[in-house]
Write an enzyme that holds these catalytic residues in place. Structure first.
Site, PDB file in Angstrom:
ATOM      1  CE  LYS A 126      15.750  16.549  38.906  1.00 44.39           C
ATOM      2  NZ  LYS A 126      16.459  15.339  38.445  1.00 44.39           N
ATOM      3  CG  ASP A 166      14.034  15.101  35.824  1.00 48.99           C
ATOM      4  OD1 ASP A 166      14.842  14.239  36.207  1.00 48.99           O
ATOM      5  OD2 ASP A 166      12.833  15.086  36.169  1.00 48.99           O
TER       6      ASP A 166
HETATM    7  P1  NDP Z   1      10.723  12.292  29.738  1.00 49.28           P
HETATM    8  O1  NDP Z   1       9.971  13.547  29.921  1.00 49.28           O
HETATM    9  O2  NDP Z   1      11.592  12.123  28.565  1.00 49.28           O
HETATM   10  O3  NDP Z   1       9.746  11.040  29.811  1.00 49.28           O
HETATM   11  C1  NDP Z   1       8.920  10.819  30.906  1.00 49.28           C
HETATM   12  C2  NDP Z   1       8.057   9.617  30.624  1.00 49.28           C
HETATM   13  O4  NDP Z   1       7.356   9.238  31.798  1.00 49.28           O
HETATM   14  C3  NDP Z   1       6.988   9.900  29.570  1.00 49.28           C
HETATM   15  O5  NDP Z   1       6.678   8.726  28.896  1.00 49.28           O
HETATM   16  C4  NDP Z   1       5.823  10.364  30.435  1.00 49.28           C
HETATM   17  O6  NDP Z   1       4.561  10.209  29.812  1.00 49.28           O
HETATM   18  C5  NDP Z   1       5.944   9.463  31.621  1.00 49.28           C
HETATM   19  N1  NDP Z   1       5.428  10.151  32.810  1.00 49.28           N
HETATM   20  C6  NDP Z   1       5.871  11.292  33.341  1.00 49.28           C
HETATM   21  N2  NDP Z   1       5.130  11.665  34.389  1.00 49.28           N
HETATM   22  C7  NDP Z   1       4.187  10.744  34.494  1.00 49.28           C
HETATM   23  C8  NDP Z   1       3.133  10.577  35.403  1.00 49.28           C
HETATM   24  N3  NDP Z   1       2.888  11.447  36.381  1.00 49.28           N
HETATM   25  N4  NDP Z   1       2.358   9.485  35.234  1.00 49.28           N
HETATM   26  C9  NDP Z   1       2.600   8.607  34.246  1.00 49.28           C
HETATM   27  N5  NDP Z   1       3.587   8.713  33.349  1.00 49.28           N
HETATM   28  C10 NDP Z   1       4.369   9.773  33.483  1.00 49.28           C
HETATM   29  O7  NDP Z   1      11.590  12.143  31.097  1.00 49.28           O
HETATM   30  P2  NDP Z   1      12.858  11.227  31.375  1.00 49.28           P
HETATM   31  O8  NDP Z   1      12.775   9.968  30.601  1.00 49.28           O
HETATM   32  O9  NDP Z   1      14.044  12.084  31.263  1.00 49.28           O
HETATM   33  O10 NDP Z   1      12.657  10.921  32.928  1.00 49.28           O
HETATM   34  C11 NDP Z   1      11.986   9.764  33.399  1.00 49.28           C
HETATM   35  C12 NDP Z   1      12.408   9.494  34.847  1.00 49.28           C
HETATM   36  O11 NDP Z   1      13.835   9.273  34.892  1.00 49.28           O
HETATM   37  C13 NDP Z   1      12.148  10.630  35.838  1.00 49.28           C
HETATM   38  O12 NDP Z   1      11.869  10.076  37.102  1.00 49.28           O
HETATM   39  C14 NDP Z   1      13.492  11.356  35.892  1.00 49.28           C
HETATM   40  O13 NDP Z   1      13.649  12.070  37.095  1.00 49.28           O
HETATM   41  C15 NDP Z   1      14.436  10.164  35.821  1.00 49.28           C
HETATM   42  N6  NDP Z   1      15.801  10.435  35.395  1.00 49.28           N
HETATM   43  C16 NDP Z   1      16.069  11.078  34.227  1.00 49.28           C
HETATM   44  C17 NDP Z   1      17.369  11.277  33.835  1.00 49.28           C
HETATM   45  C18 NDP Z   1      17.717  11.915  32.524  1.00 49.28           C
HETATM   46  O14 NDP Z   1      18.919  11.991  32.215  1.00 49.28           O
HETATM   47  N7  NDP Z   1      16.770  12.363  31.720  1.00 49.28           N
HETATM   48  C19 NDP Z   1      18.497  10.858  34.674  1.00 49.28           C
HETATM   49  C20 NDP Z   1      18.106  10.116  35.837  1.00 49.28           C
HETATM   50  C21 NDP Z   1      16.803   9.937  36.182  1.00 49.28           C
HETATM   51  P3  NDP Z   1       3.848  11.477  29.155  1.00 49.28           P
HETATM   52  O15 NDP Z   1       4.645  11.803  27.932  1.00 49.28           O
HETATM   53  O16 NDP Z   1       2.458  11.051  28.861  1.00 49.28           O
HETATM   54  O17 NDP Z   1       3.916  12.559  30.190  1.00 49.28           O
HETATM   55  O1  2IT Z   2      17.826  12.752  37.855  1.00 49.33           O
HETATM   56  C1  2IT Z   2      18.882  12.957  37.225  1.00 49.33           C
HETATM   57  O2  2IT Z   2      19.953  12.462  37.592  1.00 49.33           O
HETATM   58  C2  2IT Z   2      18.827  13.779  36.016  1.00 49.33           C
HETATM   59  N1  2IT Z   2      17.741  14.203  35.643  1.00 49.33           N
HETATM   60  C3  2IT Z   2      20.077  14.107  35.274  1.00 49.33           C
HETATM   61  C4  2IT Z   2      20.806  15.252  35.926  1.00 49.33           C
HETATM   62  C5  2IT Z   2      22.005  15.780  35.180  1.00 49.33           C
HETATM   63  O3  2IT Z   2      22.548  16.777  35.677  1.00 49.33           O
HETATM   64  O4  2IT Z   2      22.402  15.248  34.147  1.00 49.33           O
END
Ligand code: NDP
Ligand code: 2IT
Length: 444
Positions: A126, A166
């Protein structure tokens, strides 16, 4: 004291200033207790757990860039290459002001077991930076991404370490990083996933984490005699994972009534309007306060509060530790039947225990959100083949992977007498493959 407790203590002693990393280690190791006890002598002789909790490599670097006013800004970059026993390091890049080594290490550690659960050949890593892409111009984001890669490029590669998105890292950032890598290295290779469709990205990757979350949730409900249709779903976050979780939940006939961002949350009793949500978040990169303009019957609330809304299914899709014991109590009191983690470690340890003890079906993130990285691995396969698959092909493979993950975690939970404890099932299933590969490869 057993081996598990020794290692939890060792990690606390060696990493006292890393609460998230300690939390992730504790969650995994406590649920491995039965397997570790069965194999204690062998694992101790091999130093297996000591090697598992120590990243192969931690890279921390300076990221200087120039903002639109001509001022020099300096951020800190990280890449933690945790374990490559079963494949090249693989995991996203988080861009958020809260990023520090503890957060990147917890995410990298989780990624080892998640990637193992996908059944595909990917190791755990990561990266990230305390850079905040919000309210930055495209030119500023480009400036940051180029500087980030100027340092990171020497540590990554299609067969070495393959970053992806992420929090804060989406298609725009991956494009800028890929472009800079290509320019420095002079090679065209699948070194990132989540790329644009015109330059090696996979159809279905954008949707994959959210869709995969719903495929696994649907399977978990089915296995327990429940149907997702007509269920009320609450979601936190409004980013990549949250949006496509909402899309698939509505497609499967459920009603999604909340989404949130870091300022506040929406309650829409008629069901979240996905087109409006996408317009705000994907097109205009705006705040959720705008939503009410388009949906006058919805409510906007400042701060936290989603878990106080009665629901059948709760899907935390924002960030770590966003669902506390108090929230878990509210969910149980309101009759919630299932929690599936779209985010990484969104539920605190106490909240997880409370939910499971009270009979709520609980799918941990390393299983429930594995569809994103699984589809990243499918993108790597397509890049190696120099072919592109159709959306339907990718989506059907994703669904098959998520159903397999559910069956695997359910059967491993039962194997150790912890029927329906999918935390135990996921950790055991993810761990055993990595442990066997590590032991087969000598001491490293
Ligand atoms: P994005 O940046 O697209 O969206 C994040 C969302 O969560 C936004 O709405 C953001 O609000 C909110 N958020 C982030 N940090 C905070 C915080 N500290 N407090 C409150 N709200 C918060 O990220 P993703 O959707 O990609 O990721 C969301 C979660 O999913 C994370 O935990 C990530 O690690 C996990 N994840 C993502 C994957 C992927 O493929 N993208 C795969 C697997 C897991 P704001 O815009 O106001 O910051
Ligand atoms: O938390 C996760 O699994 C991700 N942010 C996606 C990682 C990836 O390599 O697609």
């Amino acid at each position: 004291m057993g081996y598990v407790d020794d290692i939890i203590k060792l990690v606390a002693k060696k990493n006292p200033a890393e609460p998230e990393f300690n939390q992730a280690v504790r969650e995994v190791l406590v649920s491995l207790r039965a397997v570790v006890d069965d194999n204690e002598e062998k694992y101790r002789r091999e130093g297996l757990l000591e090697r598992l909790v120590e990243p192969d490599r931690q890279i921390k670097f300076k990221v200087p860039w120039v903002d639109d006013k001509g001022n020099v800004q300096v951020n800190t970059g990280y890449r933690v290459q945790f374990n490559n026993a079963i494949g090249p390091y693989k995991g996203g890049i988080r861009l958020h002001p809260s990023v520090n080594l503890s957060i990147i290490k917890f995410l990298g550690f989780e990624q080892i077991f998640k990637n193992s659960l996908t059944g595909l050949p990917i190791g755990g890593g990561k990266g990230g930076s305390d850079f905040d892409p919000k309210s930055k111009s495209d030119r500023e984001v480009l400036s940051f991404c180029r500087s980030f890669i100027t340092e990171l490029y020497r540590y990554i590669g299609a067969d070495v370490d393959v970053p992806a998105g992420d929090i804060g890292t989406g298609g725009r950032e991956i494009g800028y990083m890929f472009g800079e890598y290509k320019k420095i290295k002079g090679t065209y290779e699948g070194v990132f996933t989540g790329k644009g469709l015109t330059y090696g990205g996979s159809l279905g990757r954008t949707e994959a984490t959210g869709f995969g979350l719903l495929y696994l949730t649907e399977e978990m409900l089915k296995y327990n005699g429940l149907d997702i249709k007509d269920k009320t779903v609450t979601i936190t976050g409004s980013g990549n994972v949250a949006i496509y979780a909402a899309v698939k939940a509505e497609e499967l006939g459920a009603k999604v009534v909340t989404v949130s961002d870091s300022n506040g949350w929406i309650y829409d009793p008629e069901g979240i309007d996905i087109a409006v949500l996408k317009g705000i978040k994907e097109v205009r990169r705006a705040r959720l306060t705008e939503y009410k303009k388009y949906r006058p019957n919805s409510e906007y609330h400042e701060g936290r509060g989603v878990w106080s809304v009665p629901c059948d299914i709760a899907l935390p899709c924002a960030t770590q530790n966003e669902l506390s014991l108090e929230d878990a109590k509210a969910l149980v009191a309101n009759g919630c039947k299932a929690v599936a983690e779209g985010a990484n470690m969104p539920t605190t340890l106490e909240a997880t225990e409370y939910l499971i003890e009270n009979g709520v079906l609980f799918a941990p993130g390393k299983a429930a959100n594995a569809g994103g990285v699984a589809t990243s691995a499918l993108e790597m396969t397509q890049n190696s083949e120099r072919l592109s698959w159709t959306f339907e092909e990718v989506d059907s493979k994703l669904k098959e992977i998520m159903v397999n993950i559910f069956n695997n975690i359910a059967s491993n939970a039962s194997r150790y007498g912890a029927t329906n404890n999918y935390v135990i099932g996921a950790n055991i299933a993810g761990f055993e493959k990595v442990a066997n590969a590590m032991m087969a490869q000598g001491i490293w």
